[in-house]
Write a protein that holds these residues in place. Structure first.
Motif, PDB file in Angstrom:
ATOM      1  N   VAL A 138       0.822  -1.175   0.116  1.00 19.40           N
ATOM      2  CA  VAL A 138      -0.245   0.074   0.279  1.00 19.40           C
ATOM      3  C   VAL A 138       0.755   1.259   0.034  1.00 19.40           C
ATOM      4  N   VAL A 139       1.757   1.162   0.796  1.00 21.60           N
ATOM      5  CA  VAL A 139       3.003   2.442   0.661  1.00 21.60           C
ATOM      6  C   VAL A 139       3.565   2.500  -0.373  1.00 21.60           C
ATOM      7  N   GLY A 140       4.160   1.046  -1.078  1.00 23.79           N
ATOM      8  CA  GLY A 140       4.790   1.355  -2.242  1.00 23.79           C
ATOM      9  C   GLY A 140       3.856   1.755  -3.407  1.00 23.79           C
ATOM     10  N   ALA A 141       2.456   1.603  -3.288  1.00 19.81           N
ATOM     11  CA  ALA A 141       1.741   2.237  -4.544  1.00 19.81           C
ATOM     12  C   ALA A 141       1.884   3.636  -4.476  1.00 19.81           C
ATOM     13  N   PHE A 142       1.622   4.429  -3.094  1.00 22.37           N
ATOM     14  CA  PHE A 142       1.980   5.886  -3.175  1.00 22.37           C
ATOM     15  C   PHE A 142       3.321   6.190  -3.779  1.00 22.37           C
ATOM     16  N   PHE A 143       4.213   5.373  -3.192  1.00 19.54           N
ATOM     17  CA  PHE A 143       5.642   5.478  -3.820  1.00 19.54           C
ATOM     18  C   PHE A 143       5.878   5.414  -5.287  1.00 19.54           C
ATOM     19  N   GLY A 144       5.300   4.302  -5.716  1.00 21.11           N
ATOM     20  CA  GLY A 144       5.301   3.884  -7.500  1.00 21.11           C
ATOM     21  C   GLY A 144       4.684   5.276  -8.063  1.00 21.11           C
ATOM     22  N   GLY A 145       3.510   5.767  -7.730  1.00 21.17           N
ATOM     23  CA  GLY A 145       2.804   6.779  -8.340  1.00 21.17           C
ATOM     24  C   GLY A 145       3.886   8.049  -8.296  1.00 21.17           C
ATOM     25  N   PHE A 146       4.330   8.181  -7.070  1.00 21.44           N
ATOM     26  CA  PHE A 146       5.121   9.458  -6.913  1.00 21.44           C
ATOM     27  C   PHE A 146       6.365   9.237  -7.911  1.00 21.44           C
ATOM     28  N   MET A 147       7.124   8.063  -7.867  1.00 22.01           N
ATOM     29  CA  MET A 147       8.198   7.917  -8.884  1.00 22.01           C
ATOM     30  C   MET A 147       7.857   7.969 -10.474  1.00 22.01           C
ATOM     31  N   PHE A 148       6.977   7.379 -10.760  1.00 19.44           N
ATOM     32  CA  PHE A 148       6.663   7.382 -12.083  1.00 19.44           C
ATOM     33  C   PHE A 148       6.301   8.886 -12.718  1.00 19.44           C
ATOM     34  N   THR A 149       5.319   9.595 -11.772  1.00 19.99           N
ATOM     35  CA  THR A 149       5.296  11.161 -12.002  1.00 19.99           C
ATOM     36  C   THR A 149       6.459  11.941 -12.002  1.00 19.99           C
ATOM     37  N   THR A 150       7.311  11.677 -11.056  1.00 17.18           N
ATOM     38  CA  THR A 150       8.484  12.257 -11.225  1.00 17.18           C
ATOM     39  C   THR A 150       9.355  12.122 -12.180  1.00 17.18           C
ATOM     40  N   LEU A 151       9.630  10.886 -12.605  1.00 22.16           N
ATOM     41  CA  LEU A 151      10.493  10.395 -13.748  1.00 22.16           C
ATOM     42  C   LEU A 151       9.787  10.730 -15.274  1.00 22.16           C
ATOM     43  N   GLY A 152       8.647  11.063 -14.975  1.00 24.63           N
ATOM     44  CA  GLY A 152       8.062  11.615 -16.201  1.00 24.63           C
ATOM     45  C   GLY A 152       7.598  10.433 -17.026  1.00 24.63           C
ATOM     46  N   ILE A 153       7.432   9.280 -16.463  1.00 24.65           N
ATOM     47  CA  ILE A 153       6.969   7.882 -17.300  1.00 24.65           C
ATOM     48  C   ILE A 153       5.614   7.982 -17.223  1.00 24.65           C
ATOM     49  N   ALA A 154       4.842   7.495 -18.159  1.00 24.19           N
ATOM     50  CA  ALA A 154       3.477   7.474 -18.468  1.00 24.19           C
ATOM     51  C   ALA A 154       2.917   6.255 -17.760  1.00 24.19           C
ATOM     52  N   GLN A 155       1.953   6.494 -16.912  1.00 26.82           N
ATOM     53  CA  GLN A 155       1.516   5.220 -15.914  1.00 26.82           C
ATOM     54  C   GLN A 155       0.556   4.528 -16.569  1.00 26.82           C
ATOM     55  N   GLY A 156      -0.020   4.869 -17.764  1.00 26.22           N
ATOM     56  CA  GLY A 156      -0.809   3.917 -18.210  1.00 26.22           C
ATOM     57  C   GLY A 156      -2.448   4.161 -17.505  1.00 26.22           C
ATOM     58  N   SER A 157      -3.462   3.431 -17.890  1.00 33.65           N
ATOM     59  CA  SER A 157      -4.706   3.574 -17.317  1.00 33.65           C
ATOM     60  C   SER A 157      -5.115   2.519 -17.062  1.00 33.65           C
ATOM     61  N   GLY A 158      -6.273   2.279 -16.094  1.00 34.56           N
ATOM     62  CA  GLY A 158      -6.985   1.115 -15.974  1.00 34.56           C
ATOM     63  C   GLY A 158      -6.104   0.310 -14.733  1.00 34.56           C
ATOM     64  N   LEU A 159      -7.022  -0.845 -14.637  1.00 33.97           N
ATOM     65  CA  LEU A 159      -6.347  -1.807 -13.455  1.00 33.97           C
ATOM     66  C   LEU A 159      -4.938  -2.212 -13.643  1.00 33.97           C
ATOM     67  N   VAL A 160      -4.712  -2.621 -14.798  1.00 29.92           N
ATOM     68  CA  VAL A 160      -3.203  -3.441 -15.227  1.00 29.92           C
ATOM     69  C   VAL A 160      -2.182  -2.211 -14.895  1.00 29.92           C
ATOM     70  N   GLY A 161      -2.449  -0.817 -15.325  1.00 29.31           N
ATOM     71  CA  GLY A 161      -1.481   0.050 -15.385  1.00 29.31           C
ATOM     72  C   GLY A 161      -1.079   0.578 -13.916  1.00 29.31           C
ATOM     73  N   SER A 162      -2.443   0.396 -13.088  1.00 26.57           N
ATOM     74  CA  SER A 162      -2.310   0.768 -11.829  1.00 26.57           C
ATOM     75  C   SER A 162      -1.535  -0.490 -10.976  1.00 26.57           C
ATOM     76  N   LEU A 163      -1.725  -1.385 -11.417  1.00 33.47           N
ATOM     77  CA  LEU A 163      -0.952  -2.711 -10.728  1.00 33.47           C
ATOM     78  C   LEU A 163       0.547  -2.616 -11.087  1.00 33.47           C
ATOM     79  N   LEU A 164       0.814  -2.409 -12.252  1.00 34.82           N
ATOM     80  CA  LEU A 164       2.014  -2.222 -12.606  1.00 34.82           C
ATOM     81  C   LEU A 164       2.751  -1.222 -11.879  1.00 34.82           C
ATOM     82  N   VAL A 165       2.203   0.038 -11.719  1.00 33.31           N
ATOM     83  CA  VAL A 165       3.077   1.011 -10.787  1.00 33.31           C
ATOM     84  C   VAL A 165       3.123   0.790  -9.606  1.00 33.31           C
TER      85      VAL A 165
END
Length: 80
Positions: A36-63
Motif C-alpha cells: 500500500v505504501v509502495g503504491a503511493f511511492f510508485g505513483g510519485f516515482m513514475f510522475t517524478t520521472l515523467g513516465i506514463a503510468q497508463g490507465s486502468g487496473l493493469v497500469g495501476s497494478l504495474l505502477v
C-alpha cells in the motif's frame, strides 16, 4: 470507491512484490502494508520521472508493484 480500489491494488502489489523480491520477507501482513505504501511511492516515482503510468487496473497494478518492489528493496537494505 477510488480509495477502496487503491487499497486493493496496493494489497495485491504488496503480495506480488513479496513474491518477486528475494529474502525472508516481512510476512504476509508486512508485505501487504509495504504494498500500500509502495503504491503511493510508485505513483510519485513514475510522475517524478515523467513516465506514463497508463490507465486502468493493469497500469495501476504495474505502477504499484514497481513501487512496492523498490520500497521492499530499500527497506531490506536498511534493515541489514
Amino acid at each position: 470507491m477510488n480509495l477502496l480500489w487503491f487499497l486493493v491494488v496496493g494489497l495485491v502489489a504488496g503480495w506480488l512484490a513479496g513474491m518477486l523480491v528475494r529474502g525472508g520477507g516481512f510476512g504476509l501482513i508486512g508485505d501487504l502494508v509495504v504494498g500500500v505504501v509502495g503504491a503511493f511511492f510508485g505513483g510519485f516515482m513514475f510522475t517524478t520521472l515523467g513516465i506514463a503510468q497508463g490507465s486502468g487496473l493493469v497500469g495501476s497494478l504495474l505502477v504499484a508493484t514497481v513501487g512496492a518492489v523498490v520500497l521492499l528493496f530499500i527497506v531490506r537494505l536498511i534493515k541489514r
